[in-house]
Enzyme design. Sequence first.
Site, PDB file in Angstrom:
ATOM      1  CE1 TYR A 144      22.308   0.337  -0.672  1.00 52.19           C
ATOM      2  CE2 TYR A 144      23.622   0.758   1.447  1.00 52.19           C
ATOM      3  CZ  TYR A 144      22.426   0.613   0.738  1.00 52.19           C
ATOM      4  OH  TYR A 144      21.366   0.993   1.413  1.00 52.19           O
ATOM      5  CG  ASP A 238      29.866   5.907  -0.027  1.00 49.51           C
ATOM      6  OD1 ASP A 238      30.157   6.097   1.176  1.00 49.51           O
ATOM      7  OD2 ASP A 238      29.018   5.442  -0.393  1.00 49.51           O
ATOM      8  CE  LYS A 266      27.357   1.250   7.055  1.00 46.06           C
ATOM      9  NZ  LYS A 266      27.257   1.200   5.472  1.00 46.06           N
TER      10      LYS A 266
END
Length: 424
Positions: A144, A238, A266
């Site tokens: 994702y 990522d 995050k």
Amino acid sequence: MQNKKSEKLFNEAKAHIPGGVNSPVRAYKSVGGIPPFIASAKGSRIRDVDGNDYIDFVCSWGPMILGHSPKDVLNAVTKRLGRGTSYGAPTGEEVLLAKEIKKAFPAMELVRLVSSGTEATMSAIRVARGYTGKKKIVKFEGCYHGHSDYLLVKAGSGALTLNLPDSAGVPEEFVRYTLVLPYNDLPAVEALLKSDNDIAAVIVEPVAGNMGVVLPGNGFLEGLRRITKEAGVLLIFDEVITGFRLSKGGAQSVFKIKPDLICLGKILGGGFPIGAFGGKKEIMSILAPDGPVYQAGTLSGNPIAVTAGLATLKALKSPLYKRLDRLARRFTDEIVSLARAAGIPMTVNRAGSMFTFFFTNGPVRNFAEAKRSDAQMYARFFHGLLERGVMFPPSQFEACFISSAHTENDLDKVIQVCKKILKK
Ligand SMILES: *Cc1c(COP(=O)(O)O)cnc(C)c1O
């Protein structure tokens, strides 16, 4: 367990917010039931509006590596608030944070701040396309990379949970340039890059966290580095989850690989909205205002988020990672042996302080193997935990996280709880 207030709020929320939530997985669709509405959180604990306390393994889906409400971060933010919250103009703190990020990620020569992981990946891909002059990108099944149109293809957790491998509202033309391969399948990458010379970049979660935790097999990341380099294709890591999670320098420091572009988010915001992308100077210089690739953000580099990020990074030192690794190893080992003893199929995948218990005899090396887990069994496990004061992610295909605020005692309590549930 009392949950009247959460239930009432959830019903009310549904009248005003689509599905009652501002991000789909929070609605508990794949495990069923009422999501607890949260009132407060401190350390390893999160408390709902009905007064139930949970030992938290969601940790805001990764960011809270120091636990909830860490004193140093709260103090820094509180102190900073009095000087304004957004200027739309540069600040000294942005320079400090850029330097700190570069120290942790030496492959980043230039780094730009954005407000989410989605923006980071979307912008990194625009840069890759602008720099190479090529159109296509390669991603892996189950990875994702945020919810931008052309990345919502076989995109793991959220999309997977709702059974929407592709999202409605994304014209098929928009994903025409997104090529999807199985995770850990190096020969497939090699073949594709040989046969197609219009590929700008390969984007990968170096340790996948969005189909549950899936580790890169031996030589997978090294192979990606070699093959992309030979083909003149950019390699994008990522590290929105793994950055500052697996080590201060993320997965690339653990696996000793230098990608061309890196995406962060995050943990970087210490609980505030932030993202970052960066890489080689030659590539990143293509961005406006110096170059022709446009990218911008009203709240980019927000001083409060940057302050929280700086305070968080300051606390991240190597003994912390060693301790987390040790705690997580013992915890996952014990749970798996309890499952074995109870005759329940279980495979655990773990990288440092992120892990997933898959209800299958495994192994789980890609999305297809992750999907073999018994999601129904996970749902029962999940609710067993929730009722007894333990909050796991509400989907089989997500990562659990522990923070530096989790104690041996917390984990022992959870092991005792698991013992009961798995026997049942
Ligand atoms: C969470 C996540 C994103 C998206 O970040 P948001 O801040 O939710 O937009 C991108 N990539 C990975 C690997 C993620 O885990």
